[in-house]
Design a protein around this motif. Structure first.
Motif, PDB file in Angstrom:
ATOM      1  N   PHE A 173       0.829  -1.211   0.000  1.00  0.00           N
ATOM      2  CA  PHE A 173       0.000   0.000   0.000  1.00  0.00           C
ATOM      3  C   PHE A 173       0.860   1.257   0.000  1.00  0.00           C
ATOM      4  O   PHE A 173       0.495   2.262  -0.625  1.00  0.00           O
ATOM      5  CB  PHE A 173      -0.939  -0.010   1.210  1.00  0.00           C
ATOM      6  N   TYR A 217       0.837   4.184  -2.653  1.00  0.00           N
ATOM      7  CA  TYR A 217       0.681   5.575  -2.218  1.00  0.00           C
ATOM      8  C   TYR A 217       1.760   6.460  -2.835  1.00  0.00           C
ATOM      9  O   TYR A 217       1.480   7.569  -3.312  1.00  0.00           O
ATOM     10  CB  TYR A 217       0.743   5.644  -0.694  1.00  0.00           C
ATOM     11  N   TRP A 257      -4.654   5.015   0.062  1.00  0.00           N
ATOM     12  CA  TRP A 257      -3.503   4.107   0.125  1.00  0.00           C
ATOM     13  C   TRP A 257      -2.630   4.412   1.327  1.00  0.00           C
ATOM     14  O   TRP A 257      -2.085   3.502   1.950  1.00  0.00           O
ATOM     15  CB  TRP A 257      -2.694   4.210  -1.166  1.00  0.00           C
TER      16      TRP A 257
END
Length: 565
Positions: free
Chosen positions: A24, A28, A249
């Motif tokens: 994640f 991001y 995210w």
């Protein structure tokens, strides 16, 4: 492994949490980088201001910009096939059949979709400013959109959706279904359109159409490989959607990391607490120096990583600065700009004085435009504790001199005086440098350095014994920015109105960005920053690897002693 009272599911959960957190976080970072690039794209409306800027450009094109406007067809629009008085410029009609087939294993009817057909239609259309367009013949400014079906991101509005149930086939239909094991259930049809008057933001290359009276612009797929995007929304909403995606995210990365860290910390705490009564911790000492070393390694790794990110960000910003030579092309671009100024650019050229240059005080036939002369005395004083003479430097003097100078293109400027130099004043293009001593990064060439040993007689020796001090030597040095040296300047460039429109001036930016004069070419300056970033990256990786290796070995030895029979 049976001696370890740790549930394998806990370890799998902790590993999965950290893995998802890393995934994640990577998503991001990718979305954040995409958002950063999106924020750097200039946004315009299809109005007179955009038309003037495009017309004043050298190649009559902008390589990559964003244009936000309303959809208007260039001719007859497309009419909806199912909804009356609904018109658009892009139309997609989809049809799909829903069937069921008999599964002899489960003795049930399973569904599937088949025979999907989709037809797409598009008519030529343009983007116009609100209230600024009625038809192509009115002479208004507009932006034609080329090949909209090739663009990505164009989510159309669904104007029609219907599911038609299949007609019952009666007894004969039931017999056929039993023999074939298939039966038609329904037929699904939908229609999507980009409606007339909808707000659209397009990202691509903008060119001026020569065969449209010079009033029409065309938005097309970029030639440099960047994405050609059409989104059926305004620019701010498109940015907000990307920001919300990046925030999602980021939240998921933090949440997964926090869950994994919490579970891991609780597991280790329970493990140590369980074995605290079994064996004393004094039997398994951990050397405090090892902990200090590990902490120092991770601390240095984090510090080096911080400096690496700072240097990498500087390098990124440096590569985004437009670089020019002080030639006719730069003068034409500056004249075509709205305010006759560029807020921040880089100019690379050769140093030429505007009048008489500075002559070196120590080296004959050596001329420059910036001069620094330093004088320093080296003394020794008697230290009564150590019974030795300790050295120190004092009475340092530095004088700075500068003369007005400019940056010129190689071969584009001739000397006006045989010894002094200067501009010839006959139509040459050059960039004056304002207040060079206020700029950072100006490392001058050392043209002279000499150290004179002090000489004294008997009287001086007596004074030294009485005062406890004596002069050892005197050093002098001279540094210059030589005439003809290559310099790259970073700052604000303005056109001087009182110089016949031929002279540009490089000065400190008004927006607070640094005013830099680097005595080297642009590529060497970028390469120096790149090598500096690589050095910090290597230090971060090395310190982190050392700390991780020592920590892993320490934990291994600790657990090995903890579970020994």
């Amino acid at each position: 492994m049976s001696d370890l009272p740790i549930n394998p599911l806990v370890l799998i959960g902790v590993g999965s949490s950290f893995a998802f957190s890393g995934l994640f976080y990577n998503l991001y970072q990718a979305k954040k980088e995409e958002l950063r690039k999106l924020n750097e794209i200039p946004i315009f409306k299809p109005d007179e201001h955009l038309f003037k800027l495009l017309k004043s450009a050298t190649r009559k094109r902008f390589q990559y910009i964003a244009v936000e406007g309303l959809v208007q067809p260039d001719g007859e629009p497309l009419a909806s096939k199912f909804v009356p008085r609904s018109f658009g410029v892009v139309q997609k009609i989809s049809e799909e059949e829903h069937w069921e087939y008999w599964n002899s294993l489960s003795k049930t009817w399973n569904s599937r979709k088949t025979n999907r057909t989709q037809t797409s239609h598009a008519v030529p259309f343009s983007l116009v400013a609100p209230g600024g367009y009625t038809s192509p013949s009115d002479g208004d400014v507009y932006v034609k959109v080329q090949n909209p079906l090739e663009a990505t991101g164009l989510d159309l509005d669904r104007v029609h959706y219907r599911v038609r149930r299949a007609a019952e086939g009666g007894l004969s239909g039931a017999v056929l279904q039993g023999l074939s094991g298939e039966r038609a259930v329904a037929k699904e049809e939908s229609e999507e359109m980009l409606r007339v008057g909808a707000t659209v933001t397009g990202f691509g290359e903008l060119v001026l159409e020569a065969d449209a009276g010079g009033r029409a612009m065309r938005l097309q797929a970029p030639q440099d490989g960047r994405p050609y995007i059409l989104v059926a929304t305004d620019y701010k909403s498109y940015l907000a959607r990307h920001e919300s995606s990046a925030s999602m995210w980021k939240t998921l990365a933090v949440a997964c990391g926090a869950v994994g860290t919490t579970v891991l910390a609780g597991t280790l705490y329970n493990l140590l607490k369980k074995h605290d009564d079994k064996e004393s911790m004094s039997d398994h000492p951990i050397n405090p120096l090892v902990l200090i070393g590990v902490g120092s390694s991770f601390g240095l790794s984090a510090l080096s990583c911080h400096f690496y990110r700072v240097k990498k960000e500087e390098l990124r910003k440096l590569k985004e600065i437009p670089i020019f030579k002080p030639d006719q092309h730069l003068l034409e671009l500056l004249k075509a700009s709205a305010r006759k100024r560029f807020p921040y650019i880089a100019v690379q050229g050769l140093v030429q004085p505007d009048g008489e240059p500075l002559a070196s005080e120590f080296v004959p036939r050596r001329f420059g435009v910036v001069q620094k002369i330093s004088e320093e005395e080296h003394w020794e004083y008697w230290n009564s504790l150590t019974k030795t003479w300790d050295s120190r430097s004092t009475n340092r003097k530095q004088t700075n001199h500068t003369v007005p100078f400019s940056l010129v293109a190689p071969g584009g400027h001739t000397m006006g005086h045989t010894t002094a130099g200067g501009h010839d004043g006959v139509g040459d293009v050059y960039v004056k440098v304002q207040n060079p001593l206020e700029a950072t990064g100006l490392d001058l060439d050392r043209v002279h350095r000499l150290r004179h040993a002090a000489e004294g007689g008997v009287s001086d020796a007596i004074l030294e014994d009485l005062s406890g001090e004596r002069v050892v030597a005197k050093a002098e040095s001279e540094e210059m920015l030589r005439v003809g040296a290559t310099v790259t300047g970073f700052g604000e460039l303005v056109l001087e109105a009182d110089a016949g429109g031929r002279v540009m001036r490089l000065q400190a930016p008004q927006d607070g960005r640094p005013f830099i004069l680097a005595p080297t070419d642009y590529k060497s300056y970028v390469a120096w920053h790149d090598s500096s970033a690589s050095l910090w990256k290597m230090l971060a990786v090395a310190c982190g690897a050392v700390g991780t290796t020592v920590l892993a070995g320490t934990i291994y030895d600790f657990l090995k002693k903890l579970y020994r029979p």
